[in-house]
Design a protein around this motif. Sequence first.
Motif, short mmCIF file in Angstrom:
data_model
loop_
_atom_site.label_atom_id
_atom_site.label_comp_id
_atom_site.label_asym_id
_atom_site.label_seq_id
_atom_site.Cartn_x
_atom_site.Cartn_y
_atom_site.Cartn_z
N HIS A 144 0.81 -1.22 0.00
CA HIS A 144 0.00 0.00 0.00
C HIS A 144 0.85 1.27 0.00
O HIS A 144 0.34 2.36 -0.30
N GLY A 145 2.14 1.13 0.35
CA GLY A 145 3.01 2.30 0.38
C GLY A 145 2.67 3.28 1.47
O GLY A 145 3.03 4.45 1.40
N SER A 146 1.98 2.79 2.50
CA SER A 146 1.51 3.70 3.55
C SER A 146 1.17 2.91 4.81
O SER A 146 0.52 1.86 4.73
N PHE A 147 1.62 3.43 5.97
CA PHE A 147 1.26 2.81 7.24
C PHE A 147 -0.25 2.96 7.50
O PHE A 147 -0.90 2.04 8.00
N THR A 148 -0.78 4.12 7.13
CA THR A 148 -2.20 4.39 7.38
C THR A 148 -3.09 3.47 6.58
O THR A 148 -4.02 2.86 7.10
N ARG A 149 -2.80 3.33 5.28
CA ARG A 149 -3.61 2.47 4.42
C ARG A 149 -3.48 1.01 4.80
O ARG A 149 -4.44 0.24 4.74
N ALA A 150 -2.27 0.62 5.21
CA ALA A 150 -2.07 -0.77 5.65
C ALA A 150 -2.89 -1.04 6.91
O ALA A 150 -3.51 -2.10 7.05
N ALA A 151 -2.90 -0.08 7.83
CA ALA A 151 -3.67 -0.24 9.06
C ALA A 151 -5.16 -0.39 8.75
O ALA A 151 -5.86 -1.22 9.34
N GLU A 152 -5.68 0.41 7.80
CA GLU A 152 -7.08 0.32 7.42
C GLU A 152 -7.38 -1.05 6.81
O GLU A 152 -8.40 -1.67 7.09
N HIS A 153 -6.50 -1.51 5.94
CA HIS A 153 -6.69 -2.78 5.26
C HIS A 153 -6.68 -3.96 6.24
O HIS A 153 -7.44 -4.92 6.08
N LEU A 154 -5.82 -3.86 7.27
CA LEU A 154 -5.66 -4.95 8.23
C LEU A 154 -6.58 -4.81 9.44
O LEU A 154 -6.54 -5.64 10.35
#
Length: 306
Positions: free
Chosen positions: A15-25
């Motif tokens: 995702h290239g992003s900690f924020t987007r990864a957190a949302e996805h997970l």
Amino acid sequence: MADRRLQVFHAVARHGSFTRAAEHLFMTQPAVTFQIKQLEEHFNTRLLDRGHGKVALTAAGEIVFAYAERILGLSDELEARVAELTDELTGVISIGTSTTIAAYWLPQLLEGFKRRYPRVVPRVVVGNSQLTEDRVVARELDVALIEIVSDQPAIERRSAARDELLVICHPAHPLARAKALKAQDLAGHPFITRDPGNAIRVLADQFLHAGGVGLDEIPVCAELGSLATVKHLAAEGLGYAIASSAAIRRDLREGRLVGVPLDPPLYTPLEVILPRDKFRSRLITTFADFATDALARMATTPLRQH
């Protein structure tokens, strides 16, 4: 079964992003940061470069990412293969869906699927058809239900059904008295259109173009991602819109809106799509088969009104 640190690292890298990864997970951002820190301490090297709001892989990160993809893929396959030894389907399935399908087709479809397979947990992500298709191409979703015909080589598509598109407007609108409307009939009237990437917007633009009407001849009243807002503005007389017949049945019955067919008739496809080369468990195949049959069946019978 795979190492949670690898799962989190893979999501951040993709995702290239900690924020987007957190949302996805479905995790908090501090929890994601902690997992990455643990993995970097394990390898005793930095795996990600963080700067200017972007995340990039280091040389070591590139190696870990390549192996993480293989390990996580094998882990998913292992879980699915063992689960398939039992008669009852279990597990989580990631489903993408367009906004219209999510609101007016998916509830009844999921109800039927859950009654048949109660131990399956559907995880649904809603977006417009183009965004949903892109997520399938990126292998972020196991299966998706969209309203465009995909020509992506990375996607396997199944045509399930189709739904007629109608012009919707207030009962007192000048267009409401027509039995059918050609593209030329729509010119000059304020148009409530959809957001870019929305399947119905694409089809509406194609209909106008095929009918010899330039987009500059159509005054845009509003450009909206919310179908509920589209229907509200149309019902208040601010303009006309084009919508799926499944989405307006209650509004027609209650007299809030009038629906007028297009000439020639215009239909939105209802498609089930899957990543072509991704490992496909029995759960994914079963849901795709069920969704294809259910959409075809619902398209020929009245949907429930709630």
